[in-house]
Design an enzyme around this catalytic site. Structure first.
Site, PDB file in Angstrom:
ATOM      1  N   PRO A 118       0.854  -1.200   0.000  1.00  0.00           N
ATOM      2  CA  PRO A 118       0.000   0.000   0.000  1.00  0.00           C
ATOM      3  C   PRO A 118       0.888   1.247   0.000  1.00  0.00           C
ATOM      4  CG  PRO A 118      -0.554  -1.510   1.802  1.00  0.00           C
ATOM      5  CD  PRO A 118       0.745  -1.955   1.244  1.00  0.00           C
ATOM      6  N   HIS A 119       0.479   2.265  -0.729  1.00  0.00           N
ATOM      7  CA  HIS A 119       1.316   3.463  -0.799  1.00  0.00           C
ATOM      8  C   HIS A 119       0.475   4.677  -1.145  1.00  0.00           C
ATOM      9  CE1 HIS A 119       1.206   1.607  -4.796  1.00  0.00           C
ATOM     10  NE2 HIS A 119       1.211   2.836  -5.262  1.00  0.00           N
ATOM     11  N   GLY A 120       1.058   5.830  -0.971  1.00  0.00           N
ATOM     12  CA  GLY A 120       0.351   7.047  -1.320  1.00  0.00           C
ATOM     13  C   GLY A 120       1.187   8.263  -0.978  1.00  0.00           C
TER      14      GLY A 120
END
Lengths: 154, 608
Positions: free
Chosen positions: A65-67
């Site tokens: 997960p990333h952002g």
């Protein structure tokens, strides 16, 4: 780009307990908030927003997960190993038990992509994943993640 | 040495058997199959332990013609309309302009480098100008990898339609050399048009006539395939006889037969599959027998020179000229250039000068032979690697389906198909009652261990169950996906599609903000699906790439003409450079350069 530049020893969770994707992300957001000093709600929503575009479960039990989050000082990583794999809508539909969260400042540019690529390569390595699954000692996990030679780095 | 006819039968049968078993072993070793057949022919020939002496060029030409006609007919039948639509322009361009460019470059190089006469040089160029895709696809399929659809279609259709032009050039050159006259350009063009238009029309007419006859008359089931073979040979020979291209006619007839609904389709296809195999084996073994290696030695130098010019210069140039207008990417062009494999056709064409007893006829034969040998060895063996390096090999997530097709008599658009449910098949993920089958598909029976199951109380399908259903033919592909064994795609191989997978309906603005590329305000609400299709400006297929800012968007799968999922490749240049650097040659070069490099430079590299 080395893993040690984004991941600190206290960013490793050796046995995360979660029963769903949402719960895992929530828990990781809380921990990330503690590491970065940002609000956990903001982090959680950023990660959720990204999952809406397509699951970050890249297959073979791994999710990344990333952002991008405004106000973050630098790239922050968080690694969690799950005792019980959870459904993550991964592209191969297999449950996930290794999660690497990567948060980047809005201005990170190329560094963000380099770090993501590096994490992705690392966790696509079968023997690396086997080793990570084989230990629940946080120090050992941290050592495994950061000491891997960056063979693919340009 | 063949006094006795039974001896010929014995030798022929044994040669085919040897080829079959050698083929079995070689497919495991990854050796190009056609090369194996060719080598068997050479080994069994007069210079090898087999000691069979065979130098009957007329017989070889007759058998070769029949075998080629059957291979082309089979290729036509298996070329789906969609494939043709996807690749019609590019492959037509390669099969015409491409063949001429290839011929011209090889001819010019031969003329200047060896001082051979112009017409003779053109003859050499045209014998080696057409490609053979059978080997390519066999190899790729054997490795369980899918090649990028547009590239595959282009190679496939090209190889089906480029023989006529090469044949035309060869026969024209031979006629010129025999008569010693120079034909006028006008006469040349006229003859060419007659061959192509005549061949195309005859093929169309024959194809439709075959479909009509098959549906009109009640043949015994075993007769359908025989009817098809006989028609194919008649079309081939007949067209040739009246001055049209038989190669083109037989391919087009196959195309029509394969794409129209008619009875006996499965019977014909299955029979022809076997027949095409037999033709390949017979053709290559025979050509291997025909050559006399110790005679060839003196011509090997010029042979390999021609091969080198062809592979390094002529084919790539032809591909760039023909495919750039169709917006093929450099990777696609590089792959198509490299996989311009030469097969039986050049050797077969080069037996013509010998047959017509041209002065030095054997030299043409030897050159063609050396070229094909070099091409099969060098290119045939490296197709898989080329596909990987150029990132055109897409990992397949399911095995080819175990499907049994049955023809339903009449013109209804339904077929009956039986599937054995594969390991980890998609169908096993759902309860039987919730299994979402495509529209207009009905299950007829589920058979488990020989017992027909009661479908009302069936909880789940199990691996090895046998499912019998009726379905419209165009749904078979979707059904294959549901019932075939699923394969675990290697994580590294999956990287072809980039690091992350996103939905095609994602907004461009959101994706741009995440992965650091600029999006104009007015484009922000556009979906990525729209954006990709708009910018590639051609029919999009899985594996197509579009560079945006620092990342590359890679189409992962299509659904109803839209990009369903795409991948984001974060560091698009790196894998290519890294892959290159991993090559043993590159490593060696690196080491050598490291030794000779001035110290100052060395120090600088040590720092980074």
């Amino acid at each position: 780009m080395e893993i040690a530049q984004v991941l600190t020893a206290n960013g490793v969770v050796a046995s995360l307990k979660a029963t769903s994707k949402k719960q895992a992300l929530q828990d990781l957001a809380t921990r990330a908030a503690r590491l970065t000093g940002l609000h956990e709600r903001q982090i959680f929503e950023t990660l959720l927003e990204r999952e809406r575009l397509g699951s970050t479960g890249v297959g073979h039990g791994v999710a990344i997960p990333h952002g991008r989050i405004p106000g973050l000082d630098r790239l922050h990583g968080l690694f969690a190993r799950l005792d019980t794999p959870i459904d993550f809508d991964a592209i191969d539909n297999l449950p996930v038990d290794l999660i690497f969260v990567l948060l980047a400042p809005e201005t990170a540019g190329a560094d963000h992509l380099k770090a993501l690529a590096r994490v992705s390569r690392l966790l696509r390595d079968k023997s690396m994943c086997e080793k990570l699954r084989g230990t629940d000692n946080p120090d050992a996990l941290y050592a495994l993640l950061t000491e891997a030679p960056a063979t693919n780095a340009a | 040495m063949f006094g006795d006819p039974t001896q010929i039968l014995f030798v022929g049968g044994v040669l085919i058997l040897i080829s079959i078993f050698a083929g079995l072993i070689s497919s495991r070793a990854g050796a190009p199959l056609l090369l194996v057949f060719l080598v068997i022919g050479m080994v069994m020939g007069e210079d090898g332990p087999g000691g069979i002496s065979f130098a009957n060029y007329e017989a070889a030409y007759l058998i070769g013609s029949a075998a080629l006609a059957i291979v082309l007919f089979d290729g036509g039948m298996r070329t789906h309309m969609d494939t043709l639509k996807l690749a019609a322009g590019p492959s037509l361009s390669l099969a015409t302009v491409g063949v001429v460019v290839t011929t011209a470059v090889v001819a010019a190089a031969t003329h200047w480098l060896t001082g051979t006469g112009w017409i003779q040089s053109v003859l050499i160029g045209s014998t080696v100008a057409s490609t053979d895709a059978a080997a390519v696809f066999f190899l790729l399929n054997a490795r369980g990898m899918e090649i990028h659809q547009r590239v595959r279609a282009t190679l496939e259709v090209e190889s089906g339609i480029n023989d006529p032009i090469a044949v035309f050039l060869v026969t024209t050159c031979i006629a010129m050399l025999q008569a010693g006259t120079e034909p006028t350009i006008a006469g040349f063009a006229l003859d060419f048009m007659a061959q192509m238009v005549g061949g195309g029309l005859l093929g169309l007419g024959a194809g439709f006539a075959m479909v009509w006859a098959i549906n009109r008359f009640d043949f015994a089931p075993g007769i359908y395939p025989i009817f098809a073979v006989a028609s194919a040979l008649a079309v081939f020979g007949g067209s040739h006889f009246i001055g049209a291209s038989g190669f083109l006619a037989v391919y087009v007839a196959g195309l029509v037969l394969g794409n129209r609904r008619h009875r006996g389709m499965q019977l014909i296809l299955r029979f022809h599959d076997g027949l095409a195999w037999l033709s390949q084996i017979v053709m290559f073994v025979m050509l291997g027998l025909l050559v006399t290696p110790h005679d060839m030695v003196t011509d090997l130098g010029i042979g390999f020179l021609v091969a080198a010019v062809l592979i390094v210069l002529a084919r790539p140039l032809a591909v760039v000229i023909c495919l750039t207008p169709f917006r093929f990417s450099w990777r696609e062009q590089a792959f198509i250039a490299w996989v311009g494999l030469r097969g039986a056709v050049p050797i077969f064409l080069a037996s013509l000068p010998v047959m017509y007893a041209l002065p030095g006829g054997a030299i043409y034969f030897h050159i063609a032979f050396a070229t094909v040998l070099a091409s099969l060895l060098l290119q045939g063996w490296t197709i898989g690697l080329a596909g990987k390096w150029l990132r055109l090999e897409l990992p397949a997530d399911h095995e080819s389906a175990e499907r049994l097709d049955l023809d339903v008599a009449g013109d209804g658009d339904r077929d009956v198909a039986g599937y054995r449910v594969g390991a980890k098949a998609l169908a096993l993920d759902y309860r039987y009652a919730e299994l979402a089958l495509p529209r207009r598909v009905r299950v007829l029976a589920v058979i488990r261990d020989g017992v027909v199951m009661d479908r009302d109380t069936l909880e789940r399908l199990e691996e090895e169950d046998y499912v019998l259903l009726v379905a419209p033919p165009h749904q078979m592909f979707e059904l294959d996906r549901i019932f075939s064994a699923r394969r675990v795609v290697d994580a590294e191989a999956d990287l072809v599609f980039g690091e992350f997978t996103l939905s095609g309906s994602a907004k461009l603005g959101e994706v741009g903000a995440l992965y650091g590329f600029e999006v104009r305000p007015k484009d922000r609400d556009q979906t990525v699906d729209d954006y990709i299709r708009q910018h590639l400006r051609r029919k999009v297929v899985a594996g197509d790439r579009l560079r945006v800012g620092p990342v590359e968007l890679v189409v992962r799968d299509m659904s109803a003409g839209k990009v369903a999922h795409f991948g984001v490749e974060l560091d698009p240049d790196e894998p290519w450079r890294v892959r290159l650097r991993r090559l043993p040659v590159a490593r060696l070069a690196h080491r050598v350069l490291g030794l000779v490099r001035p110290r100052a430079l060395k120090r600088r590299t040590a720092d980074d």
